[in-house]
Design an enzyme around this catalytic site. Structure first.
Site, PDB file in Angstrom:
ATOM      1  N   LYS A   1      -6.150   5.937  -0.632  1.00 24.25           N
ATOM      2  CA  LYS A   1      -5.554   5.391  -1.857  1.00 24.25           C
ATOM      3  C   LYS A   1      -6.664   4.713  -2.654  1.00 24.25           C
ATOM      4  CE  LYS A   1      -1.624   2.852  -3.668  1.00 24.25           C
ATOM      5  NZ  LYS A   1      -2.362   2.380  -4.860  1.00 24.25           N
TER       6      LYS A   1
ATOM      7  N   ASP B   1      -8.553   2.637  -5.519  1.00 23.00           N
ATOM      8  CA  ASP B   1      -8.240   1.400  -6.242  1.00 23.00           C
ATOM      9  C   ASP B   1      -8.846   1.487  -7.633  1.00 23.00           C
ATOM     10  OD1 ASP B   1      -7.208  -1.053  -6.703  1.00 23.00           O
ATOM     11  OD2 ASP B   1      -8.515  -2.148  -5.329  1.00 23.00           O
TER      12      ASP B   1
ATOM     13  N   GLU C   1      -7.221  -0.158   0.192  1.00 18.80           N
ATOM     14  CA  GLU C   1      -5.855  -0.482  -0.210  1.00 18.80           C
ATOM     15  C   GLU C   1      -4.832   0.224   0.660  1.00 18.80           C
ATOM     16  OE1 GLU C   1      -2.976  -0.431  -4.174  1.00 18.80           O
ATOM     17  OE2 GLU C   1      -5.061   0.227  -4.327  1.00 18.80           O
TER      18      GLU C   1
END
Length: 333
Positions: A48, A50, A186
């Site tokens: 994921k 950021d 994240e």
């Protein structure tokens, strides 16, 4: 965030196109927050990132870089625009995330904010993870595996350090989450490999987060004897009412504070349906609910308020009316 970063950008309007023509605007597919990895189905996992969600549209008229809310940010990213122009395509729609990388190769959200604030976006990198349209053919109904194969093949023919393929991992998602936590990332994104691309929130894309964080709308400022000490936060409920959920101490440099106050629009009435109670020696300045900030927190209380908040950033790429309480879903249901 600076005058330039806070200025209103042009919004691309979705208009009727000729049948078979590449659409002028495509709403991105969004992941649903999941409580745990799914135990059924064929999934792939990516880091994921950021950063800011960014789609790229390329045709004979040139390159356009468009945010998740349809705003044209092409002029803010001239180096990236020029790099994308070198792709050997007639027309294409690409989906990805713009980031700034630190010395260890990890995404640095604060550095991304600073890049836009200082008009210094030469090092902003675009990680691409999906291909929606290619050379006259709409690929959105094809399987994710097929779309990503076409994307990888397209990127392999150029050598552009600002454009990268977002790799997927075949490891167990629980192990990936442990690795993400140890690297202070994240989280991870899971995607059904056999699913088509569908605009809007989807259960065929899920996000697994290492910590709790999301976007909130600023509905007011709390001021004490030492000045501004907190931003009052809210989320929109069904029906369009703004619910107060707590506050967060702001973390602004002087330039960022000035930019925030320049964007803020005072109003007489509280925008919240449940405004916080007045406190002694504290003044509330109500604001029009337009500014979005990213905040991390430990948990939601049983009363639906935030506990142990930490300010992360102002989000120029998100619309206030899209901000709601992120529901955690069971991906197996």
């Amino acid at each position: 965030m600076g005058r330039w970063a806070s200025a209103r950008s042009t919004r691309v309007r979705a208009t009727t196109t000729t049948s078979g023509a590449m659409p002028l605007l495509i709403e991105p597919q969004l992941a649903t927050l999941a409580a745990h990895p799914p135990s059924r189905g064929d999934w792939q996992y990516e880091i994921k990132l950021d950063g800011y969600r960014m789609l790229a549209r390329i045709d004979c008229d040139g390159v356009r870089l468009i945010t998740r809310n349809g705003h044209d940010w092409t002029t803010r990213l001239p180096k990236l625009r020029d790099a994308l122009a070198r792709l050997p395509v007639d027309d294409v729609w690409l989906d990805g995330e713009v980031v700034v990388l630190d010395k260890e190769g990890r995404t640095d959200f604060n550095a991304l904010q600073n890049a836009f604030d200082l008009r210094s976006t030469a090092n902003v990198t675009l990680y691409l993870f999906d291909l929606l349209w290619l050379d006259g053919i709409d690929r959105r109904n094809e399987r994710l595996m097929t779309r990503r194969r076409l994307l990888r093949e397209l990127l392999e023919v150029i050598d552009e350090p600002l454009i990268r393929f977002s790799e997927n991992f075949d490891a167990d998602p629980t192990q990936l989450m442990e690795a993400a936590r140890s690297m202070k990332l994240e989280g991870i994104i899971g995607k059904r490999v056999d699913a088509p691309y569908r605009s809007g929130r989807s259960t065929t894309w899920i996000k697994l987060k290492c910590g709790r964080r999301q976007a909130f709308v600023v509905g007011g400022i709390s001021r004490g004897s030492a000045g501004v000490d907190s931003l009052m936060l809210g989320v929109f409920e069904q029906g369009g009412r703004l619910r107060y959920v707590g506050s967060v101490p702001p973390y602004f440099r002087s330039r960022q504070a000035a930019a925030f106050l320049a964007r803020a629009t005072p109003q007489h009435e509280a925008p919240f349906r449940n405004p916080p109670r007045p406190e002694r020696d504290r003044e509330y300045l109500w604001l029009s609910p337009e500014i979005v900030v990213e905040v991390s927190f430990r948990e939601w209380t049983p009363r639906g308020e935030l506990r142990h908040t930490k300010f992360l950033a102002v989000r120029h790429d998100k619309s206030a009316h899209d901000v709601s309480m992120e529901a955690v879903t069971d991906p197996n249901q």
